[in-house]
Design a protein around this motif. Structure first.
Motif, mmCIF file in Angstrom:
data_model
loop_
_atom_site.group_PDB
_atom_site.id
_atom_site.type_symbol
_atom_site.label_atom_id
_atom_site.label_comp_id
_atom_site.label_asym_id
_atom_site.label_seq_id
_atom_site.Cartn_x
_atom_site.Cartn_y
_atom_site.Cartn_z
ATOM 1 N N GLY A 65 -1.656 -9.947 -49.450
ATOM 2 C CA GLY A 65 -2.244 -9.886 -48.112
ATOM 3 C C GLY A 65 -1.806 -11.075 -47.295
ATOM 4 O O GLY A 65 -0.620 -11.320 -47.112
ATOM 5 N N ASN A 66 -2.776 -11.871 -46.813
ATOM 6 C CA ASN A 66 -2.474 -13.070 -46.028
ATOM 7 C C ASN A 66 -2.383 -14.331 -46.874
ATOM 8 O O ASN A 66 -2.241 -15.426 -46.337
ATOM 9 C CB ASN A 66 -3.530 -13.279 -44.938
ATOM 10 N N ASN A 67 -2.504 -14.204 -48.183
ATOM 11 C CA ASN A 67 -2.448 -15.366 -49.072
ATOM 12 C C ASN A 67 -1.104 -15.447 -49.782
ATOM 13 O O ASN A 67 -0.656 -14.465 -50.386
ATOM 14 C CB ASN A 67 -3.573 -15.314 -50.108
ATOM 15 N N VAL A 68 -0.501 -16.614 -49.721
ATOM 16 C CA VAL A 68 0.795 -16.844 -50.354
ATOM 17 C C VAL A 68 0.590 -17.836 -51.499
ATOM 18 O O VAL A 68 0.027 -18.911 -51.299
ATOM 19 C CB VAL A 68 1.811 -17.405 -49.340
ATOM 20 N N THR A 69 1.036 -17.452 -52.689
ATOM 21 C CA THR A 69 0.972 -18.345 -53.847
ATOM 22 C C THR A 69 2.337 -18.990 -54.023
ATOM 23 O O THR A 69 3.354 -18.301 -54.099
ATOM 24 C CB THR A 69 0.590 -17.577 -55.126
ATOM 25 N N LEU A 70 2.331 -20.316 -54.048
ATOM 26 C CA LEU A 70 3.550 -21.104 -54.192
ATOM 27 C C LEU A 70 3.397 -22.040 -55.377
ATOM 28 O O LEU A 70 2.283 -22.446 -55.718
ATOM 29 C CB LEU A 70 3.794 -21.946 -52.936
ATOM 30 N N SER A 91 2.207 -31.890 -47.463
ATOM 31 C CA SER A 91 1.477 -30.888 -46.712
ATOM 32 C C SER A 91 2.290 -29.594 -46.766
ATOM 33 O O SER A 91 3.459 -29.576 -46.397
ATOM 34 C CB SER A 91 1.326 -31.372 -45.266
ATOM 35 N N VAL A 92 1.666 -28.509 -47.251
ATOM 36 C CA VAL A 92 2.368 -27.236 -47.408
ATOM 37 C C VAL A 92 1.700 -26.205 -46.508
ATOM 38 O O VAL A 92 0.513 -25.908 -46.656
ATOM 39 C CB VAL A 92 2.335 -26.757 -48.874
ATOM 40 N N GLY A 93 2.462 -25.664 -45.576
ATOM 41 C CA GLY A 93 1.933 -24.668 -44.651
ATOM 42 C C GLY A 93 2.754 -23.398 -44.669
ATOM 43 O O GLY A 93 3.972 -23.438 -44.799
ATOM 44 N N VAL A 94 2.075 -22.266 -44.565
ATOM 45 C CA VAL A 94 2.756 -20.975 -44.470
ATOM 46 C C VAL A 94 2.775 -20.589 -42.997
ATOM 47 O O VAL A 94 1.727 -20.397 -42.381
ATOM 48 C CB VAL A 94 2.063 -19.895 -45.319
ATOM 49 N N GLN A 95 3.982 -20.499 -42.440
ATOM 50 C CA GLN A 95 4.126 -20.211 -41.016
ATOM 51 C C GLN A 95 4.203 -18.718 -40.719
ATOM 52 O O GLN A 95 3.707 -18.272 -39.698
ATOM 53 C CB GLN A 95 5.375 -20.907 -40.471
ATOM 54 N N GLN A 96 4.846 -17.957 -41.621
ATOM 55 C CA GLN A 96 5.067 -16.543 -41.323
ATOM 56 C C GLN A 96 5.329 -15.767 -42.605
ATOM 57 O O GLN A 96 5.982 -16.270 -43.526
ATOM 58 C CB GLN A 96 6.268 -16.408 -40.380
ATOM 59 N N VAL A 97 4.817 -14.521 -42.646
ATOM 60 C CA VAL A 97 5.112 -13.609 -43.737
ATOM 61 C C VAL A 97 5.571 -12.296 -43.112
ATOM 62 O O VAL A 97 4.891 -11.732 -42.261
ATOM 63 C CB VAL A 97 3.876 -13.358 -44.632
ATOM 64 N N THR A 98 6.754 -11.847 -43.517
ATOM 65 C CA THR A 98 7.266 -10.549 -43.084
ATOM 66 C C THR A 98 7.542 -9.704 -44.329
ATOM 67 O O THR A 98 7.374 -10.167 -45.458
ATOM 68 C CB THR A 98 8.568 -10.682 -42.261
ATOM 69 N N GLN A 99 7.999 -8.506 -44.121
ATOM 70 C CA GLN A 99 8.329 -7.618 -45.245
ATOM 71 C C GLN A 99 9.459 -8.209 -46.099
ATOM 72 O O GLN A 99 9.492 -8.005 -47.303
ATOM 73 C CB GLN A 99 8.749 -6.252 -44.716
ATOM 74 N N ASP A 100 10.357 -8.977 -45.476
ATOM 75 C CA ASP A 100 11.527 -9.500 -46.180
ATOM 76 C C ASP A 100 11.448 -10.983 -46.534
ATOM 77 O O ASP A 100 12.106 -11.417 -47.482
ATOM 78 C CB ASP A 100 12.785 -9.291 -45.317
ATOM 79 N N ASN A 101 10.669 -11.785 -45.769
ATOM 80 C CA ASN A 101 10.698 -13.243 -45.921
ATOM 81 C C ASN A 101 9.319 -13.877 -45.861
ATOM 82 O O ASN A 101 8.379 -13.300 -45.304
ATOM 83 C CB ASN A 101 11.542 -13.881 -44.808
ATOM 84 N N VAL A 102 9.241 -15.106 -46.389
ATOM 85 C CA VAL A 102 8.069 -15.964 -46.223
ATOM 86 C C VAL A 102 8.594 -17.314 -45.746
ATOM 87 O O VAL A 102 9.480 -17.896 -46.369
ATOM 88 C CB VAL A 102 7.297 -16.142 -47.551
ATOM 89 N N VAL A 103 8.061 -17.789 -44.616
ATOM 90 C CA VAL A 103 8.502 -19.064 -44.047
ATOM 91 C C VAL A 103 7.427 -20.115 -44.323
ATOM 92 O O VAL A 103 6.267 -19.948 -43.940
ATOM 93 C CB VAL A 103 8.774 -18.949 -42.535
ATOM 94 N N VAL A 104 7.845 -21.190 -45.005
ATOM 95 C CA VAL A 104 6.943 -22.248 -45.445
ATOM 96 C C VAL A 104 7.444 -23.584 -44.904
ATOM 97 O O VAL A 104 8.641 -23.836 -44.871
ATOM 98 C CB VAL A 104 6.905 -22.297 -46.997
#
Length: 114
Positions: A65-70, A91-104
């Protein structure tokens, strides 16, 4: 591990006055762009995506969903999209999640969302 990161951050700090302001690197399933404040990593989804930045290894583990595990520097963290979490002096931030990518964004120092 702390020693490696200290050396990497020290080297990074020494390059700043020399006029080096940005660099780009590609790793397995990722592309990173770094500047004086940290690095932005674009992870490809569906592959074993990882990057080595600021003297640490960062890996995309899962998106739920809206949670990214890194996994950052060997420590697993969950960061909601649009938020920032501190881990091991970074400091670790998730900027964007798309179908193809995750921007951190991984930055030096602790930052908060206010």
């Amino acid at each position: 591990m702390q020693f490696r990161r200290l050396i990497a951050l020290s080297t990074f700090a020494l390059l700043v006055p020399a006029g080096v302001t940005a660099c780009t690197a590609e790793g397995p399933g990722s592309k990173s762009e770094c500047d004086v404040t940290g690095c932005t990593i674009t992870f490809d989804r569906g592959v074993n995506a990882q990057a080595s930045v600021l003297g640490i290894q960062a890996e995309l583990v899962a998106v739920n969903g809206n949670n990214v595990t890194l996994k950052v520097g060997g420590q697993e963290i969950v960061v909601p999209v649009g938020e920032t979490q501190p881990t091991d002096g970074l400091s670790v931030g998730v900027q964007q999640v798309t179908q193809d990518n995750v921007v951190v964004r991984i930055a030096t120092g602790i930052q908060t969302n206010n």
